[in-house]
Design a protein around this motif. Sequence first.
Motif, mmCIF file in Angstrom:
data_model
loop_
_atom_site.group_PDB
_atom_site.id
_atom_site.type_symbol
_atom_site.label_atom_id
_atom_site.label_comp_id
_atom_site.label_asym_id
_atom_site.label_seq_id
_atom_site.Cartn_x
_atom_site.Cartn_y
_atom_site.Cartn_z
ATOM 1 N N LEU A 1 0.837 -1.197 0.000
ATOM 2 C CA LEU A 1 0.000 0.000 0.000
ATOM 3 C C LEU A 1 0.874 1.250 0.000
ATOM 4 C CD1 LEU A 1 -2.759 -1.091 2.539
ATOM 5 C CD2 LEU A 1 -2.870 -1.052 0.043
ATOM 6 N N VAL A 2 1.966 1.212 0.745
ATOM 7 C CA VAL A 2 2.913 2.337 0.758
ATOM 8 C C VAL A 2 3.517 2.514 -0.632
ATOM 9 C CG1 VAL A 2 5.035 3.257 1.785
ATOM 10 C CG2 VAL A 2 3.435 1.942 3.193
ATOM 11 N N ALA A 3 3.933 1.390 -1.242
ATOM 12 C CA ALA A 3 4.547 1.451 -2.577
ATOM 13 C C ALA A 3 3.557 1.994 -3.613
ATOM 14 C CB ALA A 3 5.039 0.064 -2.982
ATOM 15 N N LEU A 4 2.294 1.535 -3.545
ATOM 16 C CA LEU A 4 1.288 1.947 -4.530
ATOM 17 C C LEU A 4 0.923 3.417 -4.374
ATOM 18 C CD1 LEU A 4 -0.833 1.350 -6.724
ATOM 19 C CD2 LEU A 4 -2.383 0.618 -4.910
ATOM 20 N N LEU A 5 0.668 3.852 -3.135
ATOM 21 C CA LEU A 5 0.129 5.194 -2.908
ATOM 22 C C LEU A 5 1.187 6.287 -2.991
ATOM 23 C CD1 LEU A 5 -2.302 4.394 0.049
ATOM 24 C CD2 LEU A 5 -2.891 4.751 -2.349
ATOM 25 N N LEU A 6 2.424 5.983 -2.603
ATOM 26 C CA LEU A 6 3.434 7.038 -2.485
ATOM 27 C C LEU A 6 4.515 7.019 -3.571
ATOM 28 C CD1 LEU A 6 4.074 7.117 1.380
ATOM 29 C CD2 LEU A 6 2.674 8.678 0.021
ATOM 30 N N VAL A 7 4.827 5.839 -4.076
ATOM 31 C CA VAL A 7 6.073 5.724 -4.842
ATOM 32 C C VAL A 7 5.888 5.325 -6.307
ATOM 33 C CG1 VAL A 7 8.224 4.410 -4.994
ATOM 34 C CG2 VAL A 7 7.448 5.239 -2.793
ATOM 35 N N ALA A 8 4.992 4.376 -6.604
ATOM 36 C CA ALA A 8 4.956 3.726 -7.924
ATOM 37 C C ALA A 8 4.840 4.706 -9.087
ATOM 38 C CB ALA A 8 3.811 2.708 -7.974
ATOM 39 N N GLU A 9 3.798 5.536 -9.090
ATOM 40 C CA GLU A 9 3.564 6.411 -10.237
ATOM 41 C C GLU A 9 4.591 7.538 -10.344
ATOM 42 O OE1 GLU A 9 -0.027 9.042 -12.273
ATOM 43 O OE2 GLU A 9 -0.432 7.813 -10.523
ATOM 44 N N PRO A 10 4.892 8.282 -9.259
ATOM 45 C CA PRO A 10 5.917 9.340 -9.378
ATOM 46 C C PRO A 10 7.268 8.800 -9.835
ATOM 47 C CG PRO A 10 4.714 9.583 -7.315
ATOM 48 C CD PRO A 10 4.285 8.272 -7.899
ATOM 49 N N LEU A 11 7.621 7.622 -9.332
ATOM 50 C CA LEU A 11 8.911 7.039 -9.691
ATOM 51 C C LEU A 11 8.945 6.729 -11.188
ATOM 52 C CD1 LEU A 11 11.163 6.343 -7.575
ATOM 53 C CD2 LEU A 11 10.652 3.969 -8.053
ATOM 54 N N ARG A 12 7.872 6.140 -11.705
ATOM 55 C CA ARG A 12 7.804 5.790 -13.127
ATOM 56 C C ARG A 12 7.847 7.038 -13.996
ATOM 57 N NH1 ARG A 12 8.323 5.690 -17.337
ATOM 58 N NH2 ARG A 12 7.625 4.415 -19.092
ATOM 59 N N ASN A 13 7.195 8.113 -13.544
ATOM 60 C CA ASN A 13 7.133 9.345 -14.332
ATOM 61 C C ASN A 13 8.465 10.072 -14.418
ATOM 62 O OD1 ASN A 13 4.425 9.069 -14.928
ATOM 63 N ND2 ASN A 13 3.729 10.308 -13.198
ATOM 64 N N ALA B 1 2.048 1.174 -14.919
ATOM 65 C CA ALA B 1 2.755 0.955 -13.645
ATOM 66 C C ALA B 1 1.753 0.744 -12.514
ATOM 67 C CB ALA B 1 3.671 2.139 -13.338
ATOM 68 N N ARG B 2 0.689 1.598 -12.488
ATOM 69 C CA ARG B 2 -0.351 1.437 -11.467
ATOM 70 C C ARG B 2 -1.061 0.105 -11.624
ATOM 71 N NH1 ARG B 2 -1.691 6.618 -12.978
ATOM 72 N NH2 ARG B 2 -3.620 5.898 -13.956
ATOM 73 N N LYS B 3 -1.368 -0.232 -12.869
ATOM 74 C CA LYS B 3 -2.054 -1.500 -13.148
ATOM 75 C C LYS B 3 -1.210 -2.690 -12.691
ATOM 76 C CE LYS B 3 -4.056 -4.118 -17.036
ATOM 77 N NZ LYS B 3 -4.220 -4.130 -18.505
ATOM 78 N N SER B 4 0.093 -2.613 -12.925
ATOM 79 C CA SER B 4 0.969 -3.722 -12.546
ATOM 80 C C SER B 4 1.013 -3.892 -11.026
ATOM 81 C CB SER B 4 2.384 -3.511 -13.107
ATOM 82 O OG SER B 4 2.983 -2.371 -12.565
ATOM 83 N N VAL B 5 0.988 -2.772 -10.290
ATOM 84 C CA VAL B 5 0.981 -2.860 -8.832
ATOM 85 C C VAL B 5 -0.339 -3.454 -8.334
ATOM 86 C CG1 VAL B 5 1.079 -1.541 -6.676
ATOM 87 C CG2 VAL B 5 2.614 -0.968 -8.545
ATOM 88 N N THR B 6 -1.444 -3.098 -8.986
ATOM 89 C CA THR B 6 -2.750 -3.663 -8.608
ATOM 90 C C THR B 6 -2.744 -5.179 -8.786
ATOM 91 O OG1 THR B 6 -3.795 -1.606 -9.346
ATOM 92 C CG2 THR B 6 -5.234 -3.498 -8.971
ATOM 93 N N TRP B 7 -2.259 -5.633 -9.924
ATOM 94 C CA TRP B 7 -2.147 -7.084 -10.171
ATOM 95 C C TRP B 7 -1.250 -7.739 -9.130
ATOM 96 C CZ3 TRP B 7 -4.252 -10.936 -12.862
ATOM 97 C CH2 TRP B 7 -5.120 -10.625 -13.907
ATOM 98 N N ALA B 8 -0.151 -7.081 -8.850
ATOM 99 C CA ALA B 8 0.800 -7.630 -7.875
ATOM 100 C C ALA B 8 0.147 -7.771 -6.500
ATOM 101 C CB ALA B 8 2.041 -6.737 -7.784
ATOM 102 N N ILE B 9 -0.641 -6.748 -6.107
ATOM 103 C CA ILE B 9 -1.283 -6.787 -4.788
ATOM 104 C C ILE B 9 -2.262 -7.957 -4.691
ATOM 105 C CG2 ILE B 9 -2.999 -5.581 -3.364
ATOM 106 C CD1 ILE B 9 -1.522 -2.991 -3.939
ATOM 107 N N VAL B 10 -3.018 -8.194 -5.750
ATOM 108 C CA VAL B 10 -3.974 -9.321 -5.744
ATOM 109 C C VAL B 10 -3.235 -10.647 -5.564
ATOM 110 C CG1 VAL B 10 -5.617 -10.619 -7.158
ATOM 111 C CG2 VAL B 10 -5.709 -8.123 -7.123
ATOM 112 N N LEU B 11 -2.188 -10.855 -6.364
ATOM 113 C CA LEU B 11 -1.431 -12.114 -6.290
ATOM 114 C C LEU B 11 -0.703 -12.254 -4.954
ATOM 115 C CD1 LEU B 11 0.090 -12.081 -9.881
ATOM 116 C CD2 LEU B 11 -1.524 -13.772 -9.019
#
Length: 551
Positions: free
Chosen positions: A102-114, A299-309
């Motif tokens: 949740l920390v990775a998704l909300l704070l880091v994933a998208e800004p880092l990719r951009n 990137a967001r989509k990949s984190v969502t998939w990762a969280i489910v798995l």
Amino acid sequence: MNNHSLLAQADLGESNPILNIIVFVAFIVITMVVVTRVSKGGNKKDASDFYTGGAQFSGTQNGLAIAGDYLSAASFLGIVGAIALSGYDGFLYSIGFFVAWLVALLLVAEPLRNVGKFTMADVLAFRLRQQPVRTAAAITTLAVTLFYLIAQMAGAGSLVAVLLNLDGKLEQSIVVAIVGIVMIAYVLIGGMKGTTYVQMIKAVLLVGGVAVMTVLVFVIAKSGFVGLLEQAVNTHDASQTAAEAGTQGSQLLQPGMKYGATETSKLDFISLGLALVLGTAGLPHVLMRFYTVPTAREARKSVTWAIVLIGSFYLMTLILGFGAAALVGPDVILAAPGGANAAAPLLALRLGGSIFMALISAVAFATVLAVVAGLAITASASVGQDLYQAVIKKGTATEEQQVRVSRITVVVLGIASIILGILAMSQNVAFLVALAFAVAASANLPTILLSLFWKKFNTTGAVSSMYVGVGSALLLIFFSPAVSGLETSMVPGADWAWFPLQNPGLVSIPLGFIAGIIGTYVGKPDNLDDLQAEMEVRSLTGVGTEAAVDH
């Protein structure tokens, strides 16, 4: 083998070493063929192709690969063993590893990719002075990667020791060396593209295998979840060694202690939780996966998939841990080669016999190979991009030269991880990975967050945060009971421990943030306001993301 191990085999069924070796070799051959085939389409001298697979993976593919990267030997072998021996205290690992996303998704994933291109340091150095920041980032990346690699190597040694009934240190050491050699081959042949496909295959196999095991636990136990817990408690109560060595076997605490028993153990509980929850957003090999997709949306989509798995997997580890406690028992687990790490393979043997054990163990072995390959790619990218290209060559190196340096790094890192993995073979791998998380949360996360969200943050602050974070974490680990002072320590015969906590996160993570803040106010401003504004726009909107990070 000792008497306990012989009894274990008699109770659980007979493991077949030859069958296990055949399954292992078959899996290595199949994945090596996949790696070789997928790598043929790329340009092996192109840095983008080697580091990020050309950023051509979809969100779903990358989500599978993230799960494959993240669900390591610690997740499967270490957590199942920790829950089987310590119950709720062991389950903290499952909770921490999952909530961290949740920390990775909300704070880091998208800004880092951009903002970034190849490595975490691209983000940190975007609006700061290149050379000092990239040097510090490369050092912290190597520190985290090496710790994580040690855990995976130790897991491989434990796993194969159980499968082949190897009690001797020499035989287990040979296994660790073989894992290191195969890892080097994966990365040198396939780069990020080949590694990603191995991780995708492994994620599907691991989650599928754990799901089958979860169903079989309820079938064999002939009870629901409450009945399974009761069986686990009864087996523990009847155990000869659990009372004195149960917590010791999990490598978490001093013998006979549990979280909450003393003030120190309460602090250790908080420290471990902090490290697990905050560590993921600072893990270089996880952060690098965000660069293998073409857009921030993917990137967001990949984190969502990762969280489910990942979430599904960690819920099932709870069942497997208590299943191992109920159906295998602490005595058998602690007596087997590999100790706590043997719980999952022994449970597979109990559930489905030697063939099922061979298949599940091959998946666990694949887990080790996939994760170490991802770690090696990350470390090689950091050395090639951050140290060689930006610091040593000052941006003048060709992509071919970068990739060549990265390949040399893979070989050196592989040799180092083999040596250190052999030294740490007796440790619970979940515990070892928790130390890597503490280093990541202390060294990388404060700098990433401050760089993304604090306008005044400057180069002095970034460098201070990284060096103080990584230095304090490594220093406290070295002087903790994890390394010396206990029978379960890495160096059992010595005692130089003065820091009371097993995990340094409670002290080293705040130190990383404090050093970043003090360094910013003490150091001179960078006067790069235009770059700060550009970074803010890019991190929030993605505008200009495809542009190279050159300044």
